[in-house]
Design a protein around this motif. Structure first.
Motif, PDB file in Angstrom:
ATOM      1  N   LEU A  55       0.820  -1.210   0.000  1.00 35.66           N
ATOM      2  CA  LEU A  55       0.000   0.000   0.000  1.00 35.66           C
ATOM      3  C   LEU A  55       0.855   1.261   0.000  1.00 35.66           C
ATOM      4  N   HIS A  56       1.999   1.223   0.667  1.00 33.82           N
ATOM      5  CA  HIS A  56       2.822   2.427   0.797  1.00 33.82           C
ATOM      6  C   HIS A  56       4.305   2.190   0.508  1.00 33.82           C
ATOM      7  N   LYS A  57       4.793   1.007   0.691  1.00 34.72           N
ATOM      8  CA  LYS A  57       6.231   0.739   0.640  1.00 34.72           C
ATOM      9  C   LYS A  57       6.822   1.035  -0.735  1.00 34.72           C
ATOM     10  N   VAL A  58       7.983   1.683  -0.734  1.00 35.93           N
ATOM     11  CA  VAL A  58       8.764   1.910  -1.951  1.00 35.93           C
ATOM     12  C   VAL A  58       9.785   0.780  -2.055  1.00 35.93           C
ATOM     13  N   GLU A  59       9.785   0.054  -3.153  1.00 38.12           N
ATOM     14  CA  GLU A  59      10.628  -1.135  -3.264  1.00 38.12           C
ATOM     15  C   GLU A  59      11.311  -1.170  -4.628  1.00 38.12           C
ATOM     16  N   ARG A  60      12.588  -1.569  -4.633  1.00 42.25           N
ATOM     17  CA  ARG A  60      13.384  -1.647  -5.863  1.00 42.25           C
ATOM     18  C   ARG A  60      13.935  -3.059  -6.042  1.00 42.25           C
ATOM     19  N   PHE A  61      13.839  -3.572  -7.277  1.00 44.10           N
ATOM     20  CA  PHE A  61      14.448  -4.844  -7.661  1.00 44.10           C
ATOM     21  C   PHE A  61      15.627  -4.538  -8.581  1.00 44.10           C
ATOM     22  N   PHE A  62      16.816  -4.969  -8.200  1.00 41.75           N
ATOM     23  CA  PHE A  62      18.026  -4.718  -8.988  1.00 41.75           C
ATOM     24  C   PHE A  62      18.653  -6.062  -9.347  1.00 41.75           C
ATOM     25  N   VAL A  63      18.634  -6.391 -10.638  1.00 40.92           N
ATOM     26  CA  VAL A  63      19.192  -7.661 -11.103  1.00 40.92           C
ATOM     27  C   VAL A  63      20.697  -7.503 -11.276  1.00 40.92           C
ATOM     28  N   VAL A  64      21.437  -8.285 -10.503  1.00 37.47           N
ATOM     29  CA  VAL A  64      22.898  -8.207 -10.491  1.00 37.47           C
ATOM     30  C   VAL A  64      23.514  -9.255 -11.407  1.00 37.47           C
ATOM     31  N   LYS A  65      22.937 -10.468 -11.398  1.00 40.64           N
ATOM     32  CA  LYS A  65      23.510 -11.567 -12.169  1.00 40.64           C
ATOM     33  C   LYS A  65      22.389 -12.502 -12.597  1.00 40.64           C
ATOM     34  N   GLY A  66      22.469 -12.968 -13.847  1.00 40.91           N
ATOM     35  CA  GLY A  66      21.478 -13.901 -14.345  1.00 40.91           C
ATOM     36  C   GLY A  66      20.424 -13.218 -15.195  1.00 40.91           C
ATOM     37  N   GLU A  67      19.383 -13.980 -15.528  1.00 40.08           N
ATOM     38  CA  GLU A  67      18.316 -13.500 -16.388  1.00 40.08           C
ATOM     39  C   GLU A  67      17.003 -13.512 -15.604  1.00 40.08           C
ATOM     40  N   ALA A  68      16.321 -12.372 -15.587  1.00 38.29           N
ATOM     41  CA  ALA A  68      15.098 -12.245 -14.786  1.00 38.29           C
ATOM     42  C   ALA A  68      13.957 -11.699 -15.619  1.00 38.29           C
ATOM     43  N   GLU A  69      12.764 -12.127 -15.254  1.00 39.15           N
ATOM     44  CA  GLU A  69      11.537 -11.558 -15.813  1.00 39.15           C
ATOM     45  C   GLU A  69      10.717 -11.017 -14.650  1.00 39.15           C
ATOM     46  N   GLU A  98      22.121 -19.309 -11.787  1.00 34.71           N
ATOM     47  CA  GLU A  98      21.589 -18.651 -10.603  1.00 34.71           C
ATOM     48  C   GLU A  98      21.299 -17.175 -10.870  1.00 34.71           C
ATOM     49  N   LEU A  99      20.182 -16.692 -10.361  1.00 30.05           N
ATOM     50  CA  LEU A  99      19.816 -15.280 -10.449  1.00 30.05           C
ATOM     51  C   LEU A  99      20.186 -14.597  -9.136  1.00 30.05           C
ATOM     52  N   VAL A 100      20.923 -13.499  -9.229  1.00 27.07           N
ATOM     53  CA  VAL A 100      21.289 -12.722  -8.045  1.00 27.07           C
ATOM     54  C   VAL A 100      20.577 -11.370  -8.146  1.00 27.07           C
ATOM     55  N   THR A 101      19.777 -11.066  -7.136  1.00 28.37           N
ATOM     56  CA  THR A 101      18.978  -9.836  -7.121  1.00 28.37           C
ATOM     57  C   THR A 101      19.208  -9.088  -5.826  1.00 28.37           C
ATOM     58  N   MET A 102      19.316  -7.773  -5.931  1.00 30.90           N
ATOM     59  CA  MET A 102      19.343  -6.929  -4.752  1.00 30.90           C
ATOM     60  C   MET A 102      17.987  -6.252  -4.610  1.00 30.90           C
ATOM     61  N   PHE A 103      17.462  -6.229  -3.388  1.00 25.04           N
ATOM     62  CA  PHE A 103      16.192  -5.583  -3.104  1.00 25.04           C
ATOM     63  C   PHE A 103      16.431  -4.440  -2.112  1.00 25.04           C
ATOM     64  N   TRP A 104      15.687  -3.350  -2.311  1.00 25.97           N
ATOM     65  CA  TRP A 104      15.751  -2.227  -1.366  1.00 25.97           C
ATOM     66  C   TRP A 104      14.349  -1.722  -1.112  1.00 25.97           C
ATOM     67  N   SER A 105      14.050  -1.360   0.133  1.00 25.62           N
ATOM     68  CA  SER A 105      12.784  -0.714   0.464  1.00 25.62           C
ATOM     69  C   SER A 105      13.051   0.484   1.354  1.00 25.62           C
ATOM     70  N   ASP A 106      12.114   1.410   1.368  1.00 27.01           N
ATOM     71  CA  ASP A 106      12.327   2.665   2.094  1.00 27.01           C
ATOM     72  C   ASP A 106      12.075   2.532   3.587  1.00 27.01           C
ATOM     73  N   GLN A 107      11.586   1.375   4.050  1.00 18.56           N
ATOM     74  CA  GLN A 107      11.274   1.207   5.460  1.00 18.56           C
ATOM     75  C   GLN A 107      11.853  -0.095   5.984  1.00 18.56           C
ATOM     76  N   LEU A 108      12.212  -0.083   7.244  1.00 19.86           N
ATOM     77  CA  LEU A 108      12.698  -1.286   7.890  1.00 19.86           C
ATOM     78  C   LEU A 108      11.540  -2.257   8.083  1.00 19.86           C
TER      79      LEU A 108
END
Length: 372
Positions: A288-302, A343-353
């Motif tokens: 509803l409110h969370k800001v979230e980022r998906f960052f693909v570091v390695k591999g192929e993602a959809e 293997e897919l390596v992804t970094m995730f970030w959100s604005d809240q703990l």
């Protein structure tokens, strides 16, 4: 409780329907123009519910008379259907602070409130009349719902709106308004809803600052207050999906590659990495409110996203060969799948703990169809 939402396909109606599902586990009956055009269809829809959140109305028209009479006609149609159903129905009316003013829209909303209040009393139901201020939020219609929606779309498109009458306006996010409407179910109350005053120029300045930081390189602005976060999510909805994905500058040397994933001007937040085996997926939820980022570091993602209560799916293909990222808009179901052979390596970030008691994360699958 079974709840009908009139105007359920409009701006506030959509936000309210989303919140009923997310917080209360209620699948609302969304009523639109076709239901009001057919009195029998409206009666049949109300027969199966216990309460109505009445949001349907006309905000703008080429004719002042159409605005005033249109809101009255909608109220008369709803009141007539409630009496035909002939059972107690609780009613919450999404009224406007304009109903206290002598203008076509205000007079129409005031008369609509009187009409539906009498209908609720006649059938033995509770009636709540909430006078809402100026609303804004994700997926507002530019040039219709609010100046905030207009500014967000203009700035996201690279235009710079002008201001002719700068003043402070009370602003309330649509999710906050939806929460108050739902909370009023089953109550007899009439109240003016207060909101945070903000200068028109400050709203525009925030969008221009956000556009310079976010659209150019994905840099997250200061999200230290709920208002800034809500305005940011409004801008993100206006910019989605055209601005994605973003590929940051990659710095190479003998040691390997270096690139920045998230840069934030303020607020709290957390980043984490994951590995995903071929064919597996993560996500299948919305916020509803969370800001979230998906960052693909390695591999192929959809990455797939579907706006809640809609059917269309937006798909992005990302590769670690060209590191890139996509931010998840609020109120969009999303997932990420490993479509490669490694293997897919992804970094995730959100604005809240992470708050385990209130994670702002609601499960739903991309494949689930929107409610008709």
């Amino acid at each position: 409780m079974r709840v009908a939402v009139t105007g359920g396909f409009g701006f506030l109606g959509w936000h309210t329907a989303c919140r009923l599902r997310a917080i209360h586990g209620v699948e609302p009956i969304r009523l639109g123009r076709n239901d009001f055009a057919d009195p029998q269809r409206l009666i049949e829809a109300l027969t199966g519910v216990d309460a109505v959140i009445h949001i349907a109305g006309i905000n703008r028209s080429d004719s002042d008379g159409a605005v005033q009479q249109g809101n009255i006609a909608i109220a008369l149609g709803l009141a007539g259907a409630m009496r035909q159903v002939g059972k107690p129905l609780d009613l919450v009316f999404a009224n406007s602070v304009q109903s206290q003013r002598d203008n076509p829209y205000g007079r129409g909303k005031a008369e609509a409130a009187r009409i539906v209040k009498e209908a609720a009393k006649d059938v033995g139901g509770h009636f709540a009349d909430l006078l809402l201020p100026n609303l804004f939020g994700e997926h507002g219609r530019p040039g219709y719902n609010s100046f905030v929606a207009t500014f967000a779309h203009d700035v996201a498109a690279g235009r710079r709106p002008s201001i002719t009458d700068d003043r402070k306006i009370e602003l309330l996010h649509a999710q906050d308004a939806a929460g108050l409407l739902i909370q009023a179910l089953g109550r007899d109350v009439s109240e003016v809803v207060s909101a945070e005053p903000m200068a028109i120029s400050d709203v525009l300045h925030f969008f221009l600052e956000t556009h310079e930081l976010y659209a150019a390189r994905g840099e997250v602005p200061d999200l230290s207050t709920p208002m800034r976060r809500n305005l940011f999510n409004t801008y993100r909805a206006a910019a989605f999906p055209e601005m994605w994905p973003i590929s940051p500058q990659v710095h190479c040397d003998d040691r390997g590659d270096l690139y920045e994933t998230v840069r934030a001007h303020g607020g709290t937040g957390m980043a984490f990495m994951s590995t995903t085996r071929p064919g597996q997926k993560r996500g299948e939820h919305y916020h509803l409110h969370k800001v979230e980022r998906f960052f693909v570091v390695k591999g192929e993602a959809e990455i797939k996203l579907r706006r809640l209560l809609h059917d269309e799916v937006v798909t992005f293909r990302l590769s670690g060969d060209e590191p890139s990222f996509v931010d998840m808009p609020t109120l969009w179901v999303h997932n990420i799948r490993n479509v490669g052979d490694s293997e897919l390596v992804t970094m995730f970030w959100s604005d809240q703990l992470l708050d385990a008691a209130n994670p702002d994360q609601f499960p739903e699958t991309i494949a689930q169809e929107a409610i008709a």
